[in-house]
Motif scaffolding. Structure first.
Motif, PDB file in Angstrom:
ATOM      1  N   ARG A 198       0.844  -1.192   0.000  1.00 13.09           N
ATOM      2  CA  ARG A 198       0.000   0.000   0.000  1.00 13.09           C
ATOM      3  C   ARG A 198       0.875   1.235   0.000  1.00 13.09           C
ATOM      4  O   ARG A 198       2.024   1.182   0.439  1.00 13.09           O
ATOM      5  N   PRO A 199       0.344   2.372  -0.454  1.00 10.62           N
ATOM      6  CA  PRO A 199       1.082   3.628  -0.351  1.00 10.62           C
ATOM      7  C   PRO A 199       1.272   3.977   1.128  1.00 10.62           C
ATOM      8  O   PRO A 199       0.435   3.648   1.964  1.00 10.62           O
ATOM      9  N   THR A 200       2.377   4.640   1.435  1.00  9.09           N
ATOM     10  CA  THR A 200       2.637   5.037   2.819  1.00  9.09           C
ATOM     11  C   THR A 200       2.532   6.545   3.010  1.00  9.09           C
ATOM     12  O   THR A 200       2.738   7.027   4.120  1.00  9.09           O
ATOM     13  N   SER A 201       2.250   7.261   1.940  1.00 10.09           N
ATOM     14  CA  SER A 201       2.106   8.712   2.070  1.00 10.09           C
ATOM     15  C   SER A 201       1.117   9.208   1.024  1.00 10.09           C
ATOM     16  O   SER A 201       0.786   8.506   0.071  1.00 10.09           O
ATOM     17  N   GLY A 202       0.642  10.421   1.224  1.00  6.09           N
ATOM     18  CA  GLY A 202      -0.274  11.034   0.273  1.00  6.09           C
ATOM     19  C   GLY A 202      -1.720  10.651   0.520  1.00  6.09           C
ATOM     20  O   GLY A 202      -2.073  10.021   1.516  1.00  6.09           O
ATOM     21  N   ARG A 203      -2.557  11.020  -0.398  1.00  8.62           N
ATOM     22  CA  ARG A 203      -3.999  10.810  -0.257  1.00  8.62           C
ATOM     23  C   ARG A 203      -4.414   9.353  -0.375  1.00  8.62           C
ATOM     24  O   ARG A 203      -5.484   8.971   0.088  1.00  8.62           O
ATOM     25  N   GLY A 204      -3.578   8.543  -1.008  1.00  5.01           N
ATOM     26  CA  GLY A 204      -3.896   7.127  -1.151  1.00  5.01           C
ATOM     27  C   GLY A 204      -3.992   6.405   0.175  1.00  5.01           C
ATOM     28  O   GLY A 204      -4.739   5.432   0.307  1.00  5.01           O
ATOM     29  N   VAL A 205      -3.271   6.881   1.174  1.00  7.84           N
ATOM     30  CA  VAL A 205      -3.301   6.253   2.496  1.00  7.84           C
ATOM     31  C   VAL A 205      -4.717   6.313   3.074  1.00  7.84           C
ATOM     32  O   VAL A 205      -5.235   5.323   3.578  1.00  7.84           O
ATOM     33  N   ALA A 206      -5.341   7.468   2.976  1.00  9.43           N
ATOM     34  CA  ALA A 206      -6.698   7.632   3.500  1.00  9.43           C
ATOM     35  C   ALA A 206      -7.737   6.954   2.613  1.00  9.43           C
ATOM     36  O   ALA A 206      -8.829   6.611   3.083  1.00  9.43           O
ATOM     37  N   ALA A 207      -7.415   6.733   1.347  1.00  4.69           N
ATOM     38  CA  ALA A 207      -8.372   6.129   0.421  1.00  4.69           C
ATOM     39  C   ALA A 207      -8.533   4.630   0.649  1.00  4.69           C
ATOM     40  O   ALA A 207      -9.609   4.079   0.398  1.00  4.69           O
ATOM     41  N   ILE A 208      -7.506   3.961   1.127  1.00  6.60           N
ATOM     42  CA  ILE A 208      -7.527   2.501   1.254  1.00  6.60           C
ATOM     43  C   ILE A 208      -8.695   2.009   2.118  1.00  6.60           C
ATOM     44  O   ILE A 208      -9.432   1.113   1.690  1.00  6.60           O
ATOM     45  N   PRO A 209      -8.920   2.538   3.327  1.00  3.03           N
ATOM     46  CA  PRO A 209     -10.061   2.037   4.111  1.00  3.03           C
ATOM     47  C   PRO A 209     -11.414   2.247   3.427  1.00  3.03           C
ATOM     48  O   PRO A 209     -12.317   1.413   3.543  1.00  3.03           O
ATOM     49  N   VAL A 210     -11.541   3.327   2.687  1.00  3.06           N
ATOM     50  CA  VAL A 210     -12.786   3.592   1.951  1.00  3.06           C
ATOM     51  C   VAL A 210     -12.968   2.536   0.865  1.00  3.06           C
ATOM     52  O   VAL A 210     -14.063   1.972   0.699  1.00  3.06           O
ATOM     53  N   LEU A 211     -11.905   2.232   0.136  1.00  3.44           N
ATOM     54  CA  LEU A 211     -11.971   1.225  -0.921  1.00  3.44           C
ATOM     55  C   LEU A 211     -12.265  -0.158  -0.351  1.00  3.44           C
ATOM     56  O   LEU A 211     -13.042  -0.929  -0.934  1.00  3.44           O
ATOM     57  N   GLN A 212     -11.666  -0.477   0.788  1.00  3.51           N
ATOM     58  CA  GLN A 212     -11.924  -1.773   1.425  1.00  3.51           C
ATOM     59  C   GLN A 212     -13.399  -1.895   1.820  1.00  3.51           C
ATOM     60  O   GLN A 212     -14.024  -2.935   1.581  1.00  3.51           O
ATOM     61  N   ALA A 213     -13.951  -0.850   2.413  1.00  9.02           N
ATOM     62  CA  ALA A 213     -15.357  -0.877   2.826  1.00  9.02           C
ATOM     63  C   ALA A 213     -16.281  -1.018   1.619  1.00  9.02           C
ATOM     64  O   ALA A 213     -17.255  -1.788   1.659  1.00  9.02           O
TER      65      ALA A 213
END
Length: 136
Positions: free
Chosen positions: A87-102
């Motif tokens: 997974r990305p460790t920085s930037g906006r992608g970090v916050a996007a991962i839980p949304v995508l998982q849900a």
């Protein structure tokens, strides 16, 4: 003298506000959290048919990092959990991962929306997710 101080304060405040307003975090390199795993793969831990199993998606890279999903598939052939091997460790992608998982757990498919501001990470996630779904 007062007018000069007030004008300078307003100008500096406006410049600071503008800087914060326009700030967009970018990649800090291609740092990722990685766990070595073949891709795509299926594992049921040697258990009999009807047991929970895992399926790994493809490794998908973009300019913000690398994404690889691992699906936990229930005996009823439903996605019960989505884990990230990379997974990305920085930037906006970090916050996007839980949304995508849900969204994945709700949709039970790769037919999910991208997260605004994290389009590249979202697209990489969906590609890896689809590869895992295809391999199941």
């Amino acid at each position: 003298m007062k007018k000069t101080i007030v004008a300078a304060t307003v100008a500096l405040s406006a410049a600071g506000f503008l800087g914060v307003w326009l700030y967009e975090p970018g990649p800090l390199g291609s740092e990722t959290v990685a766990v070595a795993a073949p891709s795509p793969s299926i594992s049921d831990g040697g258990a009999s048919e009807g047991a929970e199993r895992t399926v790994d998606g493809s490794v998908e890279s973009n300019r913000y990092g690398t994404v690889q999903v691992r699906l936990v598939i229930s005996p009823e052939d439903r996605i019960s959990e989505v884990r990230l091997l990379q997974r990305p460790t920085s930037g906006r992608g970090v916050a996007a991962i839980p949304v995508l998982q849900a969204e994945t757990l709700t949709a039970q498919s790769a037919d999910i929306d991208t997260v605004s501001g994290a389009t590249s990470t979202s697209e990489s996630y969906v590609k890896s997710l689809q590869a895992a779904l295809d391999a199941r």
